[in-house]
Design an enzyme around this catalytic site. Structure first.
Site, PDB file in Angstrom:
ATOM      1  N   SER A  55       3.577   1.926   0.980  1.00 38.95           N
ATOM      2  CA  SER A  55       2.227   2.008   0.398  1.00 38.95           C
ATOM      3  C   SER A  55       2.216   2.580  -1.016  1.00 38.95           C
ATOM      4  CB  SER A  55       1.321   2.855   1.302  1.00 38.95           C
ATOM      5  OG  SER A  55       1.867   4.153   1.423  1.00 38.95           O
ATOM      6  N   HIS A  61       0.541   9.895  -0.827  1.00 38.44           N
ATOM      7  CA  HIS A  61      -0.303   9.034  -1.648  1.00 38.44           C
ATOM      8  C   HIS A  61      -0.685   9.767  -2.933  1.00 38.44           C
ATOM      9  CE1 HIS A  61      -1.715   6.040   1.701  1.00 38.44           C
ATOM     10  NE2 HIS A  61      -0.521   5.790   1.248  1.00 38.44           N
ATOM     11  N   ASP A  89      -8.117   5.968   0.876  1.00 42.77           N
ATOM     12  CA  ASP A  89      -7.551   6.361   2.164  1.00 42.77           C
ATOM     13  C   ASP A  89      -8.588   6.780   3.195  1.00 42.77           C
ATOM     14  OD1 ASP A  89      -4.542   7.974   0.843  1.00 42.77           O
ATOM     15  OD2 ASP A  89      -5.024   5.872   1.269  1.00 42.77           O
TER      16      ASP A  89
END
Lengths: 223, 179
Positions: A100, A139, A165
């Site tokens: 990701s 992230h 998210d």
């Protein structure tokens, strides 16, 4: 009951006997072929069992070997604890498990984290763990909101994801807070963590590796 | 010289330095006490105690203390662990070295060293001691492992013991000269 007076029954009987003979021969041949391998394996197993028994006969030597094993295990643990103390992060080293964050961070990259008192700013790559979820997430911070009482509300997104998210957070959770933050990524080692991914995918490998290492230390083959 | 009643020692792999040294070490550990040599456990006991202290620090930091609440105490335990672990490493490197057993010879503490250099076929057996704070006596004998092991990997107990006893006599002579 076969009446061997009848010719066709005699043929069937002979056929059955022949099949049984061939079947028995096949089993015998295959077992004989496996025999050297089994014998060698048994020899090795017997050797290691005898070595373990010999070590156990000398209590002082056995205690020394057990303590050596303990020191090896605790060296790794204390190194980890030392990193935790220095970086102030509960998990100072993590492995990227998903794609990701590509192309910046690939699957298998190792990240070194820290949780010093510097403020979080958009653009920081952070690792956070949502309550109730087992696996932390790596992230990038998109938005940071700080309230007057010092509470932090952070929105994150993976570089390779099209949306933020919020779908990964807990039900009705719109932002993540400071207590869910595990650390800010400082350094990364590309592809150095692939072995962790393999151990994750095949957990039995972990036990085999650690078990065999421990066994060899106990029987004194740790050099 | 009467051979003590010791089980046959076998090296699993004649090309493995670890196996050869292990067989010789086990032989000396079994045979020497049975021949009347008194074992000196002082440094082994020190090492065991230091390792137990290390493991205690480790267990306490790992299982009792919680992060981040006890961060300082975890730091103290980590420092303590590595300090004592460093002491163990110091003793291994400068005192015990390659010793397989520590015995008393002529009232002196003597380390019996069995060494093989990497990629070498020679095995060196040595007796090492300190006499007083500064002087030390050290005798050794180096020969091919083929002198001690047969082609099946069995240790020739008579041969290795004969060389060891020669070293003991040489050591006693050196010790009496030094003293």
């Amino acid at each position: 009951m076969i009446d061997l007076q009848e010719p066709y029954e005699l043929h069937i009987y002979m056929l059955l006997t022949h099949i049984r003979y061939i079947h028995t021969r096949c089993i015998l041949v295959s077992r004989l072929q496996l025999l050297p391998t089994c014998t060698r394996f048994q020899e090795i197993l017997r050797q290691y069992t005898n070595e373990l028994r010999d070590v156990a006969k000398r209590p002082r030597s056995f205690l020394t070997q057990v303590l050596n094993l303990g020191c090896i295990v605790f060296s790794a643990l204390m190194l980890w604890k030392g990193l935790m103390v220095v970086t102030k992060s509960e998990s100072p080293v993590v492995v990227v498990l998903s794609g990701s964050m590509e192309p910046g961070l690939q699957r298998g990259d190792i990240l070194f984290l820290s949780l010093y008192s510097e403020p979080f700013i958009p653009g920081d790559v952070v690792v956070f763990q949502i309550e109730g979820r087992d696996i932390p997430i790596v992230h990038r911070i998109m938005n940071v909101h700080e309230k007057d009482d010092g509470k932090l509300a952070v929105l994150t997104k993976g570089d390779n994801n099209t949306v933020g998210d919020r779908g990964l957070y807990a039900t009705r959770q719109m932002f993540i807070s400071r207590k869910e933050m595990m650390g800010r990524a400082q350094v990364f080692l590309p592809h150095a963590g692939m072995i962790t991914i393999w151990l994750n995918d095949w957990p039995w490998l972990k036990y085999v590796l650690i078990g065999s290492m421990g066994f060899f230390v106990i029987i004194g083959r740790d050099t | 010289m009467e051979l003590p009643d010791v089980d046959d020692k076998k090296a699993g792999n004649l090309y493995s330095k670890t196996d050869l040294l292990k067989a010789a070490s086990e032989f000396f550990n079994d045979a020497l006490p049975r021949m009347g040599f008194q074992e000196d456990h002082f440094w082994t006991n020190i090492r065991i105690i230091l390792c137990m202290i290390c493991c205690s620090f480790g267990c306490y930091a790992q299982f009792v203390l919680k992060f981040p609440k006890d961060r300082i105490y975890i730091g103290v335990c980590v420092a303590g662990y590595f300090l004592f672990s460093g002491l163990v490493a110091f003793i291994d490197m400068f005192v015990i070295k390659t010793s397989v057993i520590c015995i008393k010879v002529s009232g002196q503490t003597v380390f019996v060293d069995v060494t093989m250099l990497p990629f070498s076929q020679d095995m060196e057996i040595g007796l090492r001691n300190r006499i007083g704070p500064k002087r030390k006596a050290e005798v050794s004998y180096k020969t091919s492992v083929g002198h001690y092991f047969d082609s099946d990997g069995y240790l020739g107990q008579e041969e290795i013991l004969a060389e060891f006893m020669k070293l003991v006599k040489k050591f006693e002579k050196e010790h009496s000269k030094e003293a």
